[in-house]
Structures are given as C-alpha cells and as structure tokens.
Design a protein around this motif. Structure first.
Motif: not given
Length: 239
Positions: A220-224, A128-133, A211-218
């Motif tokens: 951040x989501x990945x690492x968390x 489910x975590x992979x699905x959320x990503x 675009x940079x800040x959107x990539x930063x969110x991605x």
C-alpha cells in the motif's frame, strides 16, 4: 493568508456563507465533514486512506470511493494485486510493482537535471519519496516481520521528517535498490504458514498484525507513494 494549525480546535464547527476559495488543507482530519449546497468545482482531494475503513466518500448521495479505486487500478496496472493473500499472489504483486517503479525511475532519469529534488507544493521531492519508502520497508519488513535489532538505514526518511540531509541521488537509488531486493528475497521464500505468523504493529505494539498484513502495508505504501511521485513528476514537467 490566515493559517490554522493543530492548536486550533475546529471540530464540530459550522461554516455558513463563508468563502474557502483557494484554501488548502494539509494533513488535516476531515473525516465525517458534511457539506451541503457547496460549490466544489475545481476541488482537488488526495486521500490516501479513502479505501481503508470502508466508510467511503459520498458526493450527491453516491459513494464514489469504489469508482476512484477502480480508476486507479486502471491507471496503475498491478495496483489491484496489492491485497494478494497467498505467496504466489504476493510475489506477482511485488513483481508488478517493481516493473512500474522501473518505468518511473527511467522517466525521472530522463528528466532535466534537478527534477528529482524539486518539491511540489511543499511535498517531498522524488528522491525524498524514495527515501521514505526505504524507511517504510525498514519499519514493516525489517522491524515488524524480521524483528531485526537495528533495521533502519540512516538515509531512510520517516513520516514528518524534513529531509534536511542531502545524500546524492545515486546514494538514494543504491539504498532503495537494496530494500527492493530485500522484499523480493523475502517473498521468494515465504510460505503460507509464514504469512499467518503473528507480529506486533511497529507503531502500536498492542495491536497484532500478521506477516501478510505487514506485507500489505508495504504494498500500500509503495503504490500510494508511487502515485504521489508520478503526480509531482507531471507537475514538474508541466504534464
């Protein structure tokens, strides 16, 4: 067990001489909470947004947030690159993340059958975590950055989703691999000019992003969520 939920307003409440031993706080706002003369031995705090607003977390007068951040960078090589500013740095950051996830996916593959579907303490399972990503990529790359008319894959799992659908793990892996490649391909061609282009925040369109800040969110989501996944794999295996 007494349960308090969103219908209970405990803001500004004062607790004196109460025992909260073994209490569990899930998706609760504890910002600005003041504790004095408390016994917190054995407490376990997971605060994904600890580093976002700079307000920190003070224990006995010491802001421990920088120490936590530094320790997580040591435990997860490549995490420190998640705020890279230029195209080469972002490409390197994503490559490091892919390497980390590859090792974790291999660990999950070697675990006993059914491990990827175990929900630890009611949290999402590994699958489910992979699905959320997948969903997070669709929100911040497909919708926000690329402005796709229909960015969402049906197997993606949004915040608050119960994950009641039961795709096979192989299906989840295939969709996830496609989204990872989607980010990699975008970063391969991104330019400095692209990074400063303005986009709408997908959750709050009136708030501008780049675009940079959107990539930063991605990132951040990945690492968390990688941290959550490893934490729960450890719990599932008794590690």
């Amino acid at each position: 067990m007494k349960t308090f939920d969103r219908s209970d307003d405990l803001r500004k409440a004062e607790f004196r001489g109460v025992t909260l031993n073994g209490a569990r706080f899930v998706e609760s706002d504890l910002s600005g909470v003041v504790m004095r003369g408390v016994d917190i031995a054995g407490a376990d705090i997971d605060a994904p947004w600890l580093f976002e607003d700079g307000s920190g977390l003070r224990v006995n007068g010491v802001d421990v947030a920088p120490f936590v951040d530094a320790e997580l960078n040591l435990r997860f090589p490549g995490r420190a690159q998640r705020r890279a500013e230029d195209p080469d740095g972002l490409r390197a950051a994503w490559a490091a993340l892919e390497k980390t996830w590859a090792a974790t996916l291999a660990r999950a593959a070697a675990a006993p059958a059914g491990t990827v579907d175990i929900r630890v303490a009611g949290e999402w399972s590994f699958a489910q975590t992979l699905r959320h990503l997948v969903h997070a990529t669709d929100v911040w790359l497909g919708r926000a950055i690329m402005k796709l008319e229909q960015p969402f894959h049906p197997l993606g799992l949004a915040d608050g989703g119960d994950g009641s659908e039961t795709p096979t793990y192989a299906e989840v892996l295939a969709v996830r691999a496609g989204r990872v490649a989607m980010v990699r391909d975008f970063l391969a061609a991104v330019t400095p000019e692209d990074l400063v282009a303005v986009r709408e925040n997908p959750h709050n369109p009136e708030h501008p992003e780049t675009v940079r800040s959107c990539l930063h969110v991605i990132l951040e989501e990945e690492w968390e969520h990688h941290r959550f996944a490893v934490r729960d794999l450890d719990a599932s295996s008794g590690g």
